[in-house]
Write a protein that holds these residues in place. Structure first.
Motif, short mmCIF file in Angstrom:
data_model
loop_
_atom_site.label_atom_id
_atom_site.label_comp_id
_atom_site.label_asym_id
_atom_site.label_seq_id
_atom_site.Cartn_x
_atom_site.Cartn_y
_atom_site.Cartn_z
N ARG A 163 -2.10 12.91 -7.18
CA ARG A 163 -1.61 11.85 -6.31
C ARG A 163 -2.53 10.64 -6.35
NH1 ARG A 163 0.53 14.56 -0.68
NH2 ARG A 163 1.76 16.26 -1.58
N ASP A 164 -1.99 9.49 -5.95
CA ASP A 164 -2.80 8.29 -5.76
C ASP A 164 -3.35 8.34 -4.35
OD1 ASP A 164 -3.89 5.81 -5.42
OD2 ASP A 164 -2.17 4.69 -6.19
N ALA A 181 -3.52 5.14 -2.22
CA ALA A 181 -2.25 4.77 -1.58
C ALA A 181 -1.92 5.72 -0.44
CB ALA A 181 -1.13 4.80 -2.62
N GLU A 182 -2.19 7.01 -0.62
CA GLU A 182 -1.95 7.99 0.45
C GLU A 182 -2.78 7.64 1.68
OE1 GLU A 182 -0.24 11.38 0.13
OE2 GLU A 182 0.85 10.24 -1.39
N ARG A 236 -3.89 4.63 2.54
CA ARG A 236 -3.37 3.41 3.16
C ARG A 236 -2.15 3.71 4.02
NH1 ARG A 236 -4.54 1.20 -1.98
NH2 ARG A 236 -2.34 1.43 -2.62
N GLU A 237 -1.37 4.70 3.61
CA GLU A 237 -0.14 5.04 4.34
C GLU A 237 -0.37 6.12 5.39
OE1 GLU A 237 2.72 6.03 1.37
OE2 GLU A 237 2.51 4.11 0.32
N GLY A 238 -1.63 6.52 5.61
CA GLY A 238 -1.96 7.44 6.68
C GLY A 238 -1.72 8.91 6.37
N ARG A 239 -1.45 9.24 5.12
CA ARG A 239 -1.21 10.65 4.77
C ARG A 239 -2.48 11.35 4.29
NH1 ARG A 239 3.57 8.32 2.52
NH2 ARG A 239 2.63 8.33 0.43
N GLN A 256 -8.83 8.10 5.15
CA GLN A 256 -9.46 7.09 4.32
C GLN A 256 -10.95 7.36 4.16
OE1 GLN A 256 -9.21 2.86 5.59
NE2 GLN A 256 -8.13 2.58 3.65
#
Length: 459
Positions: free
Chosen positions: A279-280, A283-284, A286-289, A292
């Protein structure tokens, strides 16, 4: 292309050295000071630095470089008649010294020798690592050569590494190489598949648990962190970890401390983490999944494994390597791949990457009677889907079938294509299809799909 870092506070000397480096086809990296050089040194294969510079002189820079990479060759430029300084530099670990004003041929010879020594040392480390992991590493293509060079460079640094790549590209191999070439090579190498353990058990598996900590905990058990103490812990599919566990993993990375489930005692551990993901994670995050702060902790260095479509030059060598490996395993006497077969393998699409290629070769070797395997062995295999006939598809298969039967045909087709696209990774396939892992497992069993993906099907 070899990269040479040129360090000098005099613009004229920098320009002359840059032109000299370029004249041999090497890539120059230029710095005006020791501080600038340290920002570029990770990319360099050799360094040429002036001895006399303000703030950080050549000797200080040499020591700082070798704290990061003791195998990086450094050539010092010294003033004419400074032989005593040159001797000090050699004793401190400099590869060579050249007096200023330098002779062009002398400088080129020193650089060529330094780069050759660097390449030989890296190759020696890779061969040692291959022996340790018990398999040959194939990488003749430019993307793989760059990846293997970066792996060798970072292996000796005791830092966390994030290995990113599509399913089946060989991320676990990079994890093994990082461990085998590190200072922890004599310690344990432990793997934890974050997608294979239910969320409610992941904490106990990672950090251990006491007896009676939860239903079924009949005895205490050390977790994967404790098992990997003084070694390396590879976290496969780290993007699958539940958010709650991510917070505890962050603490383990920050403080080197774990707390077994059911215990009030904190334990110290010394573990290097190599995290792998398809996975990226940026990006995950940034989208809260994905946390960070954990992403930044994991991606101190990020290595990207190229997909097979970007390294087709490696396919012939990989295919032959897999044929030898499985011929020995299956007692296939004199097995070899015909040139025409290798050409077909090289031209084929491999959405499941190296794992899919390996499974295809293993299948052909297992079904062969020994001797040469021709291109006909590849026709119709799971790795080379047959071309659809004009008008083929669910509608073409509808004649004489009930609605349920037509829907089954459609469902099987979609699941089979998805499994091929992810190289047999059931967790990723379930995510893309929008169904649970248990539902996917049931469908694979019903439609007899799982067998098409060999040993990689459950990963």
């Amino acid at each position: 292309m070899a990269r040479v870092l040129v360090v000098d506070d005099e613009a004229s000397v920098r320009a002359a050295l840059k032109e000299l480096v370029q004249s041999r086809g090497w890539e120059p990296l230029v710095a005006r000071s020791g501080a600038e050089a340290l920002e570029l040194v990770e990319r360099a294969d050799a360094v040429v630095t002036d001895f006399s510079m303000p703030e950080m002189d050549g000797m200080d820079l040499l020591r700082a470089i070798h704290e990061r990479d003791e195998a990086l060759p450094v050539i010092l430029l010294t003033a004419h008649g400074s032989e005593r300084l040159a001797v000090r530099a050699i004793r401190a670990g400099a590869y060579e010294y050249v007096a200023k004003p330098f002779d062009v041929d002398e400088m080129l010879l020193a650089l060529a020798r330094a780069l050759e020594a660097r390449e030989l040392r890296q190759r020696d480390r890779q061969l040692t690592a291959e022996h340790a992991i018990g398999r040959r590493v194939v990488g003749v293509s430019a993307p793989m050569r760059r990846l293997l060079e970066a792996t060798t460079r970072v292996a000796g640094k005791d830092i966390t590494v994030l290995v990113r790549g599509e399913t089946g590209t060989g991320k676990e191999l990079i994890g093994s190489l990082l461990h085998a070439q590190s200072r922890r090579a004599d310690g344990p190498l432990v793997r934890f598949n974050c997608s294979a353990i239910p969320a409610d058990l992941a904490e106990a598996e990672l950090f251990g648990h006491t007896r009676g900590a939860f239903t079924g905990a009949a005895q205490a058990r050390a977790g994967f962190f404790a098992e990997a103490n003084h070694g390396t812990l590879v976290l496969d599919e780290v993007g699958e970890l539940p958010i709650a566990i991510q917070a505890k993993l962050l603490r383990a990375l920050q403080d080197g401390e774990i707390q077994p489930v059911g215990s009030g005692r904190v334990e110290k551990v010394d573990v290097r983490i190599v995290a792998c993901t398809n996975r990226d994670l940026a990006a995950e995050a940034r989208e809260g999944r994905f946390r960070q702060d954990l992403y930044y902790r994991l991606a101190v260095v990020e290595l990207v494994v190229p997909p097979l479509r970007e390294r087709r030059e490696d396919i012939p060598a990989l295919a032959h390597e897999f044929a030898l490996r499985y011929a020995e395993r299956f007692d296939g006497e004199g097995v070899r791949l015909a040139p025409a077969l290798v050409q077909r393998l090289t031209a084929a699409d491999w959405p499941g990457n190296v794992r899919q290629l390996e499974n295809a070769v293993a299948r052909m070797v297992a079904l062969s009677g020994g001797g040469e395997i021709g291109p006909e062995a590849f026709s119709g295999s799971a790795s080379e889907p047959a071309a659809p006939r004009p008008g083929a598809g669910p509608a073409a298969a509808a004649d004489g079938q009930t609605l349920r039967e037509q829907l089954d045909v459609l469902e099987r087709t979609v699941i089979a294509r998805t499994m091929t696209a992810v190289g047999g990774n059931q967790s990723e396939a379930a995510r893309r299809l929008g169904i649970s892992r248990n539902t996917l497992t049931e469908r694979l069993r019903r439609y007899e799909i799982a067998a098409d993906f060999g040993s990689g099907g459950s990963r």
